[in-house]
Write a protein that holds these residues in place. Structure first.
Motif, PDB file in Angstrom:
ATOM      1  N   GLU A  52       0.840  -1.201   0.000  1.00  0.00           N
ATOM      2  CA  GLU A  52       0.000   0.000   0.000  1.00  0.00           C
ATOM      3  C   GLU A  52       0.871   1.246   0.000  1.00  0.00           C
ATOM      4  O   GLU A  52       1.910   1.285   0.652  1.00  0.00           O
ATOM      5  CB  GLU A  52      -0.886   0.023   1.246  1.00  0.00           C
ATOM      6  CG  GLU A  52      -2.193  -0.684   1.066  1.00  0.00           C
ATOM      7  CD  GLU A  52      -3.093  -0.505   2.270  1.00  0.00           C
ATOM      8  OE1 GLU A  52      -3.182   0.618   2.796  1.00  0.00           O
ATOM      9  OE2 GLU A  52      -3.696  -1.504   2.676  1.00  0.00           O
ATOM     10  N   ASN A  53       0.438   2.247  -0.725  1.00  0.00           N
ATOM     11  CA  ASN A  53       1.093   3.551  -0.801  1.00  0.00           C
ATOM     12  C   ASN A  53       2.465   3.535  -1.452  1.00  0.00           C
ATOM     13  O   ASN A  53       3.195   4.515  -1.361  1.00  0.00           O
ATOM     14  CB  ASN A  53       1.225   4.194   0.596  1.00  0.00           C
ATOM     15  CG  ASN A  53      -0.114   4.369   1.259  1.00  0.00           C
ATOM     16  OD1 ASN A  53      -1.098   4.681   0.600  1.00  0.00           O
ATOM     17  ND2 ASN A  53      -0.172   4.145   2.554  1.00  0.00           N
ATOM     18  N   THR A  54       2.852   2.452  -2.092  1.00  0.00           N
ATOM     19  CA  THR A  54       4.138   2.454  -2.778  1.00  0.00           C
ATOM     20  C   THR A  54       3.953   2.921  -4.210  1.00  0.00           C
ATOM     21  O   THR A  54       2.898   2.730  -4.806  1.00  0.00           O
ATOM     22  CB  THR A  54       4.809   1.072  -2.798  1.00  0.00           C
ATOM     23  OG1 THR A  54       3.900   0.129  -3.339  1.00  0.00           O
ATOM     24  CG2 THR A  54       5.255   0.650  -1.423  1.00  0.00           C
ATOM     25  N   VAL A  55       4.984   3.514  -4.731  1.00  0.00           N
ATOM     26  CA  VAL A  55       4.924   4.057  -6.080  1.00  0.00           C
ATOM     27  C   VAL A  55       5.009   2.950  -7.122  1.00  0.00           C
ATOM     28  O   VAL A  55       4.267   2.933  -8.086  1.00  0.00           O
ATOM     29  CB  VAL A  55       6.082   5.065  -6.280  1.00  0.00           C
ATOM     30  CG1 VAL A  55       6.072   5.618  -7.677  1.00  0.00           C
ATOM     31  CG2 VAL A  55       5.978   6.179  -5.259  1.00  0.00           C
ATOM     32  N   LYS A  56       5.925   2.014  -6.910  1.00  0.00           N
ATOM     33  CA  LYS A  56       6.151   0.954  -7.892  1.00  0.00           C
ATOM     34  C   LYS A  56       6.198  -0.405  -7.207  1.00  0.00           C
ATOM     35  O   LYS A  56       6.587  -0.509  -6.053  1.00  0.00           O
ATOM     36  CB  LYS A  56       7.489   1.181  -8.592  1.00  0.00           C
ATOM     37  CG  LYS A  56       7.556   2.466  -9.364  1.00  0.00           C
ATOM     38  CD  LYS A  56       8.926   2.654  -9.964  1.00  0.00           C
ATOM     39  CE  LYS A  56       8.966   3.970 -10.716  1.00  0.00           C
ATOM     40  NZ  LYS A  56      10.229   4.200 -11.366  1.00  0.00           N
ATOM     41  N   PRO A  57       5.863  -1.456  -7.958  1.00  0.00           N
ATOM     42  CA  PRO A  57       6.010  -2.802  -7.390  1.00  0.00           C
ATOM     43  C   PRO A  57       7.482  -3.208  -7.412  1.00  0.00           C
ATOM     44  O   PRO A  57       8.303  -2.607  -8.092  1.00  0.00           O
ATOM     45  CB  PRO A  57       5.202  -3.671  -8.358  1.00  0.00           C
ATOM     46  CG  PRO A  57       5.297  -2.953  -9.661  1.00  0.00           C
ATOM     47  CD  PRO A  57       5.307  -1.490  -9.309  1.00  0.00           C
ATOM     48  N   LEU A  58       7.800  -4.231  -6.659  1.00  0.00           N
ATOM     49  CA  LEU A  58       9.140  -4.831  -6.696  1.00  0.00           C
ATOM     50  C   LEU A  58       9.056  -6.105  -7.519  1.00  0.00           C
ATOM     51  O   LEU A  58       8.205  -6.957  -7.263  1.00  0.00           O
ATOM     52  CB  LEU A  58       9.599  -5.194  -5.288  1.00  0.00           C
ATOM     53  CG  LEU A  58      10.276  -4.142  -4.462  1.00  0.00           C
ATOM     54  CD1 LEU A  58      10.530  -4.666  -3.056  1.00  0.00           C
ATOM     55  CD2 LEU A  58      11.574  -3.709  -5.072  1.00  0.00           C
ATOM     56  N   PHE A  59       9.908  -6.228  -8.502  1.00  0.00           N
ATOM     57  CA  PHE A  59       9.998  -7.449  -9.287  1.00  0.00           C
ATOM     58  C   PHE A  59      11.074  -8.315  -8.633  1.00  0.00           C
ATOM     59  O   PHE A  59      12.187  -7.847  -8.412  1.00  0.00           O
ATOM     60  CB  PHE A  59      10.367  -7.131 -10.731  1.00  0.00           C
ATOM     61  CG  PHE A  59       9.276  -6.415 -11.473  1.00  0.00           C
ATOM     62  CD1 PHE A  59       8.300  -7.130 -12.151  1.00  0.00           C
ATOM     63  CD2 PHE A  59       9.200  -5.038 -11.476  1.00  0.00           C
ATOM     64  CE1 PHE A  59       7.284  -6.481 -12.839  1.00  0.00           C
ATOM     65  CE2 PHE A  59       8.192  -4.380 -12.154  1.00  0.00           C
ATOM     66  CZ  PHE A  59       7.225  -5.104 -12.833  1.00  0.00           C
ATOM     67  N   VAL A  60      10.738  -9.573  -8.333  1.00  0.00           N
ATOM     68  CA  VAL A  60      11.619 -10.404  -7.510  1.00  0.00           C
ATOM     69  C   VAL A  60      12.013 -11.696  -8.225  1.00  0.00           C
ATOM     70  O   VAL A  60      11.157 -12.399  -8.775  1.00  0.00           O
ATOM     71  CB  VAL A  60      10.925 -10.763  -6.175  1.00  0.00           C
ATOM     72  CG1 VAL A  60      11.837 -11.587  -5.290  1.00  0.00           C
ATOM     73  CG2 VAL A  60      10.482  -9.495  -5.454  1.00  0.00           C
ATOM     74  N   GLN A  61      13.314 -11.987  -8.194  1.00  0.00           N
ATOM     75  CA  GLN A  61      13.831 -13.267  -8.671  1.00  0.00           C
ATOM     76  C   GLN A  61      14.346 -14.031  -7.458  1.00  0.00           C
ATOM     77  O   GLN A  61      15.070 -13.475  -6.637  1.00  0.00           O
ATOM     78  CB  GLN A  61      14.972 -13.054  -9.664  1.00  0.00           C
ATOM     79  CG  GLN A  61      15.654 -14.323 -10.119  1.00  0.00           C
ATOM     80  CD  GLN A  61      14.724 -15.263 -10.885  1.00  0.00           C
ATOM     81  OE1 GLN A  61      13.895 -14.836 -11.655  1.00  0.00           O
ATOM     82  NE2 GLN A  61      14.856 -16.540 -10.639  1.00  0.00           N
ATOM     83  N   VAL A  62      13.960 -15.288  -7.332  1.00  0.00           N
ATOM     84  CA  VAL A  62      14.359 -16.113  -6.191  1.00  0.00           C
ATOM     85  C   VAL A  62      15.204 -17.276  -6.692  1.00  0.00           C
ATOM     86  O   VAL A  62      14.816 -17.970  -7.630  1.00  0.00           O
ATOM     87  CB  VAL A  62      13.121 -16.651  -5.436  1.00  0.00           C
ATOM     88  CG1 VAL A  62      13.544 -17.488  -4.241  1.00  0.00           C
ATOM     89  CG2 VAL A  62      12.224 -15.512  -5.007  1.00  0.00           C
ATOM     90  N   LYS A  63      16.360 -17.475  -6.075  1.00  0.00           N
ATOM     91  CA  LYS A  63      17.259 -18.574  -6.420  1.00  0.00           C
ATOM     92  C   LYS A  63      17.615 -19.359  -5.167  1.00  0.00           C
ATOM     93  O   LYS A  63      17.470 -18.863  -4.054  1.00  0.00           O
ATOM     94  CB  LYS A  63      18.555 -18.047  -7.048  1.00  0.00           C
ATOM     95  CG  LYS A  63      18.380 -17.397  -8.391  1.00  0.00           C
ATOM     96  CD  LYS A  63      18.138 -18.428  -9.459  1.00  0.00           C
ATOM     97  CE  LYS A  63      18.113 -17.759 -10.821  1.00  0.00           C
ATOM     98  NZ  LYS A  63      17.844 -18.666 -11.894  1.00  0.00           N
ATOM     99  N   THR A  64      18.116 -20.571  -5.367  1.00  0.00           N
ATOM    100  CA  THR A  64      18.524 -21.421  -4.256  1.00  0.00           C
ATOM    101  C   THR A  64      19.966 -21.871  -4.457  1.00  0.00           C
ATOM    102  O   THR A  64      20.299 -22.427  -5.503  1.00  0.00           O
ATOM    103  CB  THR A  64      17.619 -22.668  -4.171  1.00  0.00           C
ATOM    104  OG1 THR A  64      16.262 -22.248  -4.151  1.00  0.00           O
ATOM    105  CG2 THR A  64      17.912 -23.477  -2.931  1.00  0.00           C
ATOM    106  N   ASN A  65      20.806 -21.596  -3.445  1.00  0.00           N
ATOM    107  CA  ASN A  65      22.190 -22.090  -3.394  1.00  0.00           C
ATOM    108  C   ASN A  65      23.063 -21.693  -4.581  1.00  0.00           C
ATOM    109  O   ASN A  65      24.014 -22.384  -4.906  1.00  0.00           O
ATOM    110  CB  ASN A  65      22.222 -23.616  -3.274  1.00  0.00           C
ATOM    111  CG  ASN A  65      21.651 -24.092  -1.974  1.00  0.00           C
ATOM    112  OD1 ASN A  65      21.720 -23.419  -0.959  1.00  0.00           O
ATOM    113  ND2 ASN A  65      21.051 -25.270  -1.993  1.00  0.00           N
ATOM    114  N   LYS A  66      22.754 -20.603  -5.243  1.00  0.00           N
ATOM    115  CA  LYS A  66      23.553 -20.202  -6.401  1.00  0.00           C
ATOM    116  C   LYS A  66      23.697 -18.689  -6.435  1.00  0.00           C
ATOM    117  O   LYS A  66      22.734 -17.968  -6.682  1.00  0.00           O
ATOM    118  CB  LYS A  66      22.885 -20.695  -7.681  1.00  0.00           C
ATOM    119  CG  LYS A  66      23.691 -20.453  -8.923  1.00  0.00           C
ATOM    120  CD  LYS A  66      22.959 -20.962 -10.146  1.00  0.00           C
ATOM    121  CE  LYS A  66      23.684 -20.554 -11.401  1.00  0.00           C
ATOM    122  NZ  LYS A  66      22.905 -20.841 -12.595  1.00  0.00           N
TER     123      LYS A  66
END
Length: 145
Positions: A52-66
Motif C-alpha cells: 500500500e502507498n508504494t509508487v512501484k512494485p518490486l519485481f523479484v527473482q528467487v534462487k537457491t544455493n547459487k
C-alpha cells in the motif's frame, strides 16, 4: 537426492514469508507447464511484491544455493534502467537463515542484509525513491551507472 522443484518451491515460500514480514502482498508469476518455454515474467522474475502507498512494485527473482554472476545481474540492471523499476534478487542457501539480497534500481545494484532491506522498505512510498536510496546507502554500488 532432493527434488529441484520442491527445493525451488521452498525458496519461493521463504521469499513470500519475508515479503509478508515486510508488509508486501505477493503475486506469483512463475508458471510450470510441460511445453512452456518461458516460465518467468519477462523471462526474469518469479514474484511481484506490492505494498500500500508504494509508487512501484518490486519485481523479484528467487534462487537457491547459487550466487548470481555479474553478467546475470547486468540483465536485471538493464531491465531496471529501461523501465525505471525496482528489482530484488534473493538467494536462499540451505541451512542458513538469512538470504543474500541484491537490491537493483536504475542507478545500480546494492547487496543488503535482511535488516537493511527492511529499513529501506518505507522509502518505497516516495516518488523520488532513487535519491533517497542514493543518500541512505551511499555510493557502494556493485554494478551500475
Amino acid at each position: 537426492m532432493v527434488n529441484r522443484v520442491r527445493k525451488g518451491n521452498r525458496s519461493l515460500l521463504k521469499a513470500k514469508r519475508f515479503a509478508e514480514e515486510c508488509g508486501f502482498k505477493v503475486g506469483k508469476v512463475e508458471f510450470r507447464a510441460k511445453y512452456r518455454k518461458d516460465k518467468d515474467l519477462f523471462g526474469l522474475f518469479d514474484q511481484i511484491w506490492i505494498r500500500e502507498n508504494t509508487v512501484k512494485p518490486l519485481f523479484v527473482q528467487v534462487k537457491t544455493n547459487k550466487k548470481p554472476t555479474s553478467k546475470e545481474l547486468e540483465k536485471y540492471l538493464d531491465f531496471a534502467k529501461k523501465y525505471r523499476q525496482f528489482c530484488l534478487y534473493l538467494v536462499f542457501f540451505d541451512r542458513k537463515k538469512e538470504p543474500m539480497i541484491f537490491f537493483i534500481y536504475p542507478k545500480g545494484i546494492h547487496k543488503l542484509s535482511k535488516n537493511e532491506f527492511k529499513s529501506l522498505v518505507p522509502m518505497l512510498e516516495y516518488d523520488n525513491t532513487i535519491a533517497y536510496f542514493q543518500n541512505l546507502i551511499g555510493n557502494d554500488v556493485i554494478i551500475g551507472a
